[in-house]
Design a protein around this motif. Sequence first.
Motif, PDB file in Angstrom:
ATOM      1  N   UNK A 220       1.221  17.070   0.548  1.00 44.65           N
ATOM      2  CA  UNK A 220       0.617  17.886   1.079  1.00 44.65           C
ATOM      3  C   UNK A 220       0.785  19.002   0.449  1.00 44.65           C
ATOM      4  N   UNK A 221       1.439  19.499  -0.864  1.00 40.22           N
ATOM      5  CA  UNK A 221       1.787  20.437  -1.841  1.00 40.22           C
ATOM      6  C   UNK A 221       0.171  20.228  -2.501  1.00 40.22           C
ATOM      7  N   UNK A 222      -0.308  19.304  -2.925  1.00 42.69           N
ATOM      8  CA  UNK A 222      -1.271  19.209  -4.052  1.00 42.69           C
ATOM      9  C   UNK A 222      -2.755  19.269  -2.843  1.00 42.69           C
ATOM     10  N   UNK A 223      -2.528  19.192  -1.505  1.00 43.31           N
ATOM     11  CA  UNK A 223      -3.703  18.967  -0.544  1.00 43.31           C
ATOM     12  C   UNK A 223      -3.589  20.919  -0.863  1.00 43.31           C
TER      13      UNK A 223
ATOM     14  N   UNK B 165       0.984  -1.017   0.154  1.00 44.23           N
ATOM     15  CA  UNK B 165       0.257   0.227  -0.128  1.00 44.23           C
ATOM     16  C   UNK B 165       1.190   1.074   0.030  1.00 44.23           C
ATOM     17  N   UNK B 166       2.017   1.195   0.550  1.00 44.14           N
ATOM     18  CA  UNK B 166       3.157   1.887   0.872  1.00 44.14           C
ATOM     19  C   UNK B 166       3.944   2.580  -0.725  1.00 44.14           C
ATOM     20  N   UNK B 167       3.415   1.481  -1.780  1.00 44.13           N
ATOM     21  CA  UNK B 167       4.001   1.866  -3.387  1.00 44.13           C
ATOM     22  C   UNK B 167       5.332   1.192  -3.106  1.00 44.13           C
ATOM     23  N   UNK B 168       5.270  -0.180  -2.271  1.00 41.81           N
ATOM     24  CA  UNK B 168       6.382  -0.970  -2.757  1.00 41.81           C
ATOM     25  C   UNK B 168       6.784  -1.890  -3.258  1.00 41.81           C
ATOM     26  N   UNK B 169       7.709  -2.585  -4.794  1.00 36.86           N
ATOM     27  CA  UNK B 169       7.459  -3.591  -5.031  1.00 36.86           C
ATOM     28  C   UNK B 169       7.583  -4.898  -4.327  1.00 36.86           C
ATOM     29  N   UNK B 170       7.256  -5.745  -5.009  1.00 36.91           N
ATOM     30  CA  UNK B 170       7.050  -7.209  -4.876  1.00 36.91           C
ATOM     31  C   UNK B 170       8.663  -7.423  -4.260  1.00 36.91           C
ATOM     32  N   UNK B 171       9.501  -7.078  -5.270  1.00 33.94           N
ATOM     33  CA  UNK B 171      11.034  -6.819  -5.125  1.00 33.94           C
ATOM     34  C   UNK B 171      11.666  -6.121  -3.835  1.00 33.94           C
TER      35      UNK B 171
ATOM     36  N   UNK C 112      12.663   8.206   2.036  1.00 34.65           N
ATOM     37  CA  UNK C 112      12.498   8.647   1.619  1.00 34.65           C
ATOM     38  C   UNK C 112      11.933   8.826   0.998  1.00 34.65           C
ATOM     39  N   UNK C 113      11.626   7.982  -0.507  1.00 33.33           N
ATOM     40  CA  UNK C 113      11.110   8.088  -1.591  1.00 33.33           C
ATOM     41  C   UNK C 113       8.988   8.005  -1.019  1.00 33.33           C
ATOM     42  N   UNK C 114       8.755   7.428   0.308  1.00 35.35           N
ATOM     43  CA  UNK C 114       7.352   8.034   1.170  1.00 35.35           C
ATOM     44  C   UNK C 114       7.465   8.800   1.368  1.00 35.35           C
ATOM     45  N   UNK C 115       8.425   9.877   1.610  1.00 37.41           N
ATOM     46  CA  UNK C 115       8.615  11.570   2.135  1.00 37.41           C
ATOM     47  C   UNK C 115       8.620  12.137   1.468  1.00 37.41           C
ATOM     48  N   UNK C 116       9.042  11.745  -0.280  1.00 38.44           N
ATOM     49  CA  UNK C 116       8.214  12.371  -1.072  1.00 38.44           C
ATOM     50  C   UNK C 116       7.785  12.680  -1.369  1.00 38.44           C
ATOM     51  N   UNK C 117       6.816  12.032  -1.574  1.00 31.65           N
ATOM     52  CA  UNK C 117       5.327  11.603  -1.811  1.00 31.65           C
ATOM     53  C   UNK C 117       4.542  12.014  -1.264  1.00 31.65           C
ATOM     54  N   UNK C 118       4.633  12.265   0.653  1.00 32.66           N
ATOM     55  CA  UNK C 118       4.148  13.276   1.110  1.00 32.66           C
ATOM     56  C   UNK C 118       4.262  14.530   1.039  1.00 32.66           C
ATOM     57  N   UNK C 119       5.321  14.539   0.649  1.00 32.08           N
ATOM     58  CA  UNK C 119       5.343  16.080   0.487  1.00 32.08           C
ATOM     59  C   UNK C 119       4.887  16.846  -0.612  1.00 32.08           C
TER      60      UNK C 119
END
Length: 133
Positions: free
Chosen positions: A100-103, A54-60, A90-97
């Motif tokens: 937040x910008x979109x919101x 759900x956080x966007x990680x691949x199975x690999x 770091x990727x998840x933090x960038x997604x969150x940022x």
Amino acid sequence: MRIGELSKRTGVSPRSLRYYEEQGLLTSARSDAGQRHYSDAEVQRVLLIQQLFAAGMSSRVIASVLPCVDTPSDPAGIQSAFVAMTRERDRINADIAHLVETRDALDVLIKINREHWVEPPTASVPVPVTASA
């Protein structure tokens, strides 16, 4: 427990559970008849796998970090798992940022939209969109 019970307890389809096994994310014991049997601990593992997906990680990527759960003191896997986990964090933090910008951009648009209301609609009534002439 068999695959149907694990599916029921986790809300994950048997097909997905078989996929997790194919990817090395989940293991089962096999009966003489070839049926999969899972321990109670696999419920928490499946829920963790779902959370990571759900956080966007691949199975690999998930496969590269799960050894930290299985053998947290194994020196061979510690460094590579650490690198994978920090990269994903770091990727998840960038997604969150970005979210937040979109919101915040939506908040600006909502404010502008409200300024043009003659009579604000109630929350339960959808606002119809009309085309301008």
